[in-house]
Design an enzyme around this catalytic site. Structure first.
Site, PDB file in Angstrom:
ATOM      1  N   GLU A  17       0.839  -1.209   0.000  1.00  0.00           N
ATOM      2  CA  GLU A  17       0.000   0.000   0.000  1.00  0.00           C
ATOM      3  C   GLU A  17       0.872   1.256   0.000  1.00  0.00           C
ATOM      4  O   GLU A  17       2.067   1.204   0.239  1.00  0.00           O
ATOM      5  CB  GLU A  17      -0.911   0.036   1.234  1.00  0.00           C
ATOM      6  CG  GLU A  17      -2.290  -0.550   1.025  1.00  0.00           C
ATOM      7  CD  GLU A  17      -3.225   0.380   0.258  1.00  0.00           C
ATOM      8  OE1 GLU A  17      -2.759   1.420  -0.250  1.00  0.00           O
ATOM      9  OE2 GLU A  17      -4.418   0.055   0.149  1.00  0.00           O
ATOM     10  N   ASN A 155     -11.077   5.137   1.663  1.00  0.00           N
ATOM     11  CA  ASN A 155      -9.995   4.828   0.736  1.00  0.00           C
ATOM     12  C   ASN A 155      -9.978   5.878  -0.372  1.00  0.00           C
ATOM     13  O   ASN A 155     -10.774   6.813  -0.376  1.00  0.00           O
ATOM     14  CB  ASN A 155     -10.223   3.433   0.142  1.00  0.00           C
ATOM     15  CG  ASN A 155      -9.003   2.552   0.234  1.00  0.00           C
ATOM     16  OD1 ASN A 155      -7.882   3.015   0.038  1.00  0.00           O
ATOM     17  ND2 ASN A 155      -9.212   1.281   0.535  1.00  0.00           N
ATOM     18  N   ASP A 207     -10.165   1.279  -4.542  1.00  0.00           N
ATOM     19  CA  ASP A 207      -9.104   1.222  -3.531  1.00  0.00           C
ATOM     20  C   ASP A 207      -8.289   2.508  -3.594  1.00  0.00           C
ATOM     21  O   ASP A 207      -8.849   3.588  -3.718  1.00  0.00           O
ATOM     22  CB  ASP A 207      -8.251  -0.020  -3.744  1.00  0.00           C
ATOM     23  CG  ASP A 207      -7.665  -0.571  -2.452  1.00  0.00           C
ATOM     24  OD1 ASP A 207      -7.118   0.229  -1.660  1.00  0.00           O
ATOM     25  OD2 ASP A 207      -7.730  -1.792  -2.219  1.00  0.00           O
TER      26      ASP A 207
END
Length: 296
Positions: A17, A155, A207
């Site tokens: 991430e 997100n 995302d």
């Protein structure tokens, strides 16, 4: 426009991430959340460095030659050490609604304020206890207050080139929406929430995201192996494929900010159809990005 994904780091991250390109080093940094790692890939030689933290690392932003991060219990200042460890200093503790929570996606606005969302570790339970927090430059001892709340998995945080539009999504399967907000660059306040994209109309859950120099919004379509580009009016412009099902976040980098780096998740189970899951990929979409703001 097609762009073939190039694998640059086959590290099999559990949850890769928050990729951040550091131009001065010509290097990409990112995190592996459950493994509590900060990682660095050098464009010059392809070498990867890793540092271990004391809590799960969720999102990072540059601060001088150090980092600020959203972790399990709040915001921290980080300094890497030669022995592969991370020195961390708490900047602001978050008062989570539940015990088992952590920070999630985050980044700085164009003025250098650090934003990050929170989520329950048990994502499947669907608890709407996630909130969006802002780390101010003049933060005092008081815990940061939620600026927006009621999310399950906040997100896709990103800002338009002029900083006056903020984007935010909820990637939980029951939501899958992306919103746009009017953003006051003086006070750091989002208002005027409105639906930007309903991702139920497109493949993949929304995302992590990035904005390019044209003001278009790039969002990872988790579960679909796609990176979507939406124009500022919410129209799908193109979709680029990566050879994994769960891309997590994208970031522009490279010498001219014309490379789109993408992190990914390596889930459990049979991965025979996606052996590169958890890797980091590079795409060349034919557009340039914006330099990621540092925390000031």
């Amino acid at each position: 426009m097609a762009s073939e994904a190039e694998l640059i780091a086959d590290l099999r991250c559990a949850t890769g991430e928050s990729p951040v390109w550091v131009a001065a080093e010509q290097a990409l940094y990112w995190v592996d959340i459950p493994n509590r790692e900060l990682l660095r890939w050098s464009a010059a030689d392809g070498q990867v460095s890793r540092w271990q933290g004391e809590q799960m690392l969720a999102c990072i932003a540059r601060h001088g030659d150090c980092w600020v991060a959203g972790m399990e219990s709040g915001f921290f200042a980080l300094q890497t050490r030669p022995d592969g460890r991370i020195d961390s200093r708490a900047l602001a503790t978050i008062e989570h609604q539940l015990v088992d929570m952590r920070m999630n996606d985050g980044r700085c606005d164009r003025q250098g304020r650090f934003w990050a969302g929170s989520m329950a570790l048990d994502m499947a339970a669907g608890h709407p206890v996630g909130a969006l927090y802002r780390l101010d430059r003049d933060a005092n001892d008081a815990p940061p207050r939620p600026q927006l709340d009621g999310f399950i998995v906040p997100n896709g945080l990103a800002f338009s080139p002029d900083g006056r539009t903020m984007y935010l999504s909820d990637s939980h399967p029951s939501v899958q929406k992306i919103w746009a907000f009017d953003y006051d660059t003086d006070s750091g306040t989002p208002t005027g929430r409105r639906l930007f994209v309903d991702m139920l109309d497109h493949p993949g859950r929304p995302d992590g995201a990035a904005v390019d120099a044209d003001g278009c919004y790039w969002i990872c379509g988790n579960d679909a192996g796609l990176i979507h580009r939406f124009t500022p009016d919410g129209r799908l412009d193109r979709s680029l494929a990566v050879p994994v099902k769960k891309p997590t976040m994208c970031a522009f980098g490279g010498s001219r900010l014309e490379t789109l780096f993408v992190t990914s998740i390596r889930p459990g189970g049979d991965l025979s159809d996606q052996p590169l899951a958890g890797g980091v990929f590079a795409l060349h979409p034919g557009v340039a990005g914006l330099e990621e703001p540092a925390f000031s």
